[in-house]
Design an enzyme around this catalytic site. Structure first.
Site, PDB file in Angstrom:
ATOM      1  N   ASN A   1       0.857  -1.186   0.000  1.00 45.08           N
ATOM      2  CA  ASN A   1       0.000   0.000   0.000  1.00 45.08           C
ATOM      3  C   ASN A   1       0.890   1.232   0.000  1.00 45.08           C
ATOM      4  O   ASN A   1       1.970   1.223   0.603  1.00 45.08           O
ATOM      5  CB  ASN A   1      -0.855  -0.010   1.276  1.00 45.08           C
ATOM      6  CG  ASN A   1      -1.730   1.228   1.409  1.00 45.08           C
ATOM      7  OD1 ASN A   1      -2.398   1.636   0.462  1.00 45.08           O
ATOM      8  ND2 ASN A   1      -1.748   1.830   2.601  1.00 45.08           N
TER       9      ASN A   1
ATOM     10  N   HIS B   1       0.927   5.111   1.315  1.00 46.17           N
ATOM     11  CA  HIS B   1       0.201   5.933   2.296  1.00 46.17           C
ATOM     12  C   HIS B   1       0.897   7.286   2.410  1.00 46.17           C
ATOM     13  O   HIS B   1       2.128   7.344   2.523  1.00 46.17           O
ATOM     14  CB  HIS B   1       0.184   5.224   3.653  1.00 46.17           C
ATOM     15  CG  HIS B   1      -0.570   5.988   4.690  1.00 46.17           C
ATOM     16  ND1 HIS B   1      -1.954   6.020   4.722  1.00 46.17           N
ATOM     17  CD2 HIS B   1      -0.150   6.778   5.702  1.00 46.17           C
ATOM     18  CE1 HIS B   1      -2.336   6.791   5.722  1.00 46.17           C
ATOM     19  NE2 HIS B   1      -1.264   7.272   6.333  1.00 46.17           N
TER      20      HIS B   1
ATOM     21  N   SER C   1       4.895   6.691   2.499  1.00 43.36           N
ATOM     22  CA  SER C   1       5.452   5.373   2.814  1.00 43.36           C
ATOM     23  C   SER C   1       4.825   4.318   1.921  1.00 43.36           C
ATOM     24  O   SER C   1       3.630   4.383   1.617  1.00 43.36           O
ATOM     25  CB  SER C   1       5.144   4.984   4.265  1.00 43.36           C
ATOM     26  OG  SER C   1       5.572   5.975   5.179  1.00 43.36           O
TER      27      SER C   1
ATOM     28  N   ASP D   1      -2.740   0.538   7.950  1.00 42.93           N
ATOM     29  CA  ASP D   1      -1.525   1.323   7.690  1.00 42.93           C
ATOM     30  C   ASP D   1      -0.404   0.966   8.676  1.00 42.93           C
ATOM     31  O   ASP D   1       0.473   1.778   8.946  1.00 42.93           O
ATOM     32  CB  ASP D   1      -1.818   2.838   7.759  1.00 42.93           C
ATOM     33  CG  ASP D   1      -2.854   3.261   6.724  1.00 42.93           C
ATOM     34  OD1 ASP D   1      -2.868   2.690   5.632  1.00 42.93           O
ATOM     35  OD2 ASP D   1      -3.658   4.166   7.034  1.00 42.93           O
TER      36      ASP D   1
HETATM   37  C1  GAR Z   1      -2.440   9.129  -2.710  1.00 43.84           C
HETATM   38  O1  GAR Z   1      -1.975  10.316  -2.134  1.00 43.84           O
HETATM   39  C2  GAR Z   1      -2.236   7.954  -1.765  1.00 43.84           C
HETATM   40  O2  GAR Z   1      -1.043   8.059  -1.024  1.00 43.84           O
HETATM   41  C3  GAR Z   1      -3.435   8.079  -0.878  1.00 43.84           C
HETATM   42  O3  GAR Z   1      -4.489   8.429  -1.736  1.00 43.84           O
HETATM   43  C4  GAR Z   1      -3.961   9.176  -2.835  1.00 43.84           C
HETATM   44  C5  GAR Z   1      -4.441   8.521  -4.115  1.00 43.84           C
HETATM   45  O4  GAR Z   1      -4.113   9.310  -5.212  1.00 43.84           O
HETATM   46  N1  GAR Z   1      -3.703   6.863  -0.189  1.00 43.84           N
HETATM   47  C6  GAR Z   1      -4.230   6.822   1.025  1.00 43.84           C
HETATM   48  O5  GAR Z   1      -4.547   7.803   1.648  1.00 43.84           O
HETATM   49  C7  GAR Z   1      -4.417   5.406   1.578  1.00 43.84           C
HETATM   50  N2  GAR Z   1      -4.662   5.453   2.987  1.00 43.84           N
HETATM   51  P1  GAR Z   1      -4.203   8.699  -6.663  1.00 43.84           P
HETATM   52  O6  GAR Z   1      -5.594   8.089  -6.809  1.00 43.84           O
HETATM   53  O7  GAR Z   1      -4.019   9.861  -7.578  1.00 43.84           O
HETATM   54  O8  GAR Z   1      -3.133   7.675  -6.796  1.00 43.84           O
END
Ligand code: GAR
Length: 220
Positions: free
Chosen positions: A107, A109, A136, A145
C-alpha cells in the site's frame, strides 16, 4: 515479469505512474487488472484506455465487508498476480483476506508511517508543526496502515503550506516511490521475511529512502 493487480478508489495518478513506467519499459511488471470499489473512479478509465481489464464492484451489493472483499479478491486472483498494489484504495480490507495475501500486497500511504495512519495526513502533519512530511510504501497487514514499511520519500513542510500544497508537492514523489518499490520487489530485492522487510537478503533496520535519482537507499 511480475504480474500485478492494482486496486484504486479514485483519481488513479499512482496507478497511472506505474502504468507509464511499465509502458516505457522501465519496470519489469505486467499490470493485469485495475479493480475498484467505486464505479466512477477515474482510475478505471485510465485502465480501459490502456486496454487493461477494469473491474468495479459496489460494496452495497454485498452483505458485509467480508463478502465484498471475498468477491473483489476472487476477481484479483483470476489474474494470478504475484503482487497486489493498493494505490489510493480507500477501504479497510477484511483481515482474513489480508492474511491470504501476506507478503504479496503493498500500500502507498501519504505520511511517514508510523506517523498518521488513516485519513487527513497532510492536515495532521501541519497541525503537529512537523518540519518533514512524506509518504510510505508498506506491506499490508491486518493493522490499518500498520504493516512493515519498505520505503519512504520525504519533503520539507514549508511556512505557508496548506494540506493542498503539501499534497501536491508530495504526489510526484509518491509516484516515484511506488515505482521504485514495485521495481525492487519485481527484481526480488525486497521481500517480507519473518522478522520484517528484507532488502538484498538483509533485514531492514529502517525504511529505505527514495533518492533524488529515483533509487532506494538504506539509511542508518
Ligand atoms: C495518494 O496520495 C495515496 O497516497 C493516498 O491516496 C492518494 C491517491 O491518489 N492513499 C491513502 O490515503 C491510503 N490510505 P491517486 O488516486 O491519484 O493515486
Amino acid at each position: 515479469m511480475l504480474d500485478v493487480v492494482v486496486l484504486a478508489s479514485g483519481r488513479g495518478s499512482n496507478f497511472a505512474a506505474l502504468l507509464g513506467a511499465q509502458q516505457r519499459g522501465e519496470l519489469p511488471i505486467r499490470i493485469r487488472a485495475l479493480l475498484s470499489d467505486k464505479s466512477a473512479a477515474p482510475a478505471l478509465d485510465i485502465a480501459r484506455a490502456a486496454g487493461i481489464d477494469a473491474i468495479a464492484l459496489a460494496p452495497r451489493d454485498f452483505a458485509d465487508r467480508a463478502a465484498f472483499d471475498r468477491a473483489l479478491f476472487a476477481h484479483a486472483a483470476q489474474f494470478h498476480p504475484h503482487l497486489i498494489v493498493l494505490a489510493g484504495y480507500m477501504r479497510v480490507i477484511d483481515a482474513a483476506i489480508v492474511n491470504d495475501w501476506h507478503g504479496r500486497m503493498i500500500n502507498i500511504h501519504p505520511s511517514l508511517l508510523p506517523k498518521y495512519p488513516g485519513l487527513h495526513t497532510h492536515e495532521r502533519a501541519i497541525a503537529a508543526g512537523d518540519a518533514t512530511h512524506g509518504a510510505s510504501v508498506h506491506f499490508v497487514t491486518a493493522q490499518l496502515d500498520g504493516g512493515p514499511v519498505i520505503a519512504q520519500a520525504r519533503i520539507p513542510v514549508l511556512g505557508g503550506d496548506t494540506p493542498d500544497t503539501l499534497a501536491a508537492r508530495l504526489l510526484p514523489l509518491e509516484h516515484r516511490l511506488l515505482a521504485a518499490s514495485v521495481d525492487a520487489i519485481a527484481r526480488r530485492r525486497i521481500a517480507l521475511g519473518d522478522n520484517g522487510v528484507e532488502f538484498d537478503g538483509h533485514l531492514l533496520v529502517a525504511p529505505l529512502r527514495l533518492q533524488a535519482d529515483g533509487g532506494l537507499r538504506t539509511v542508518g
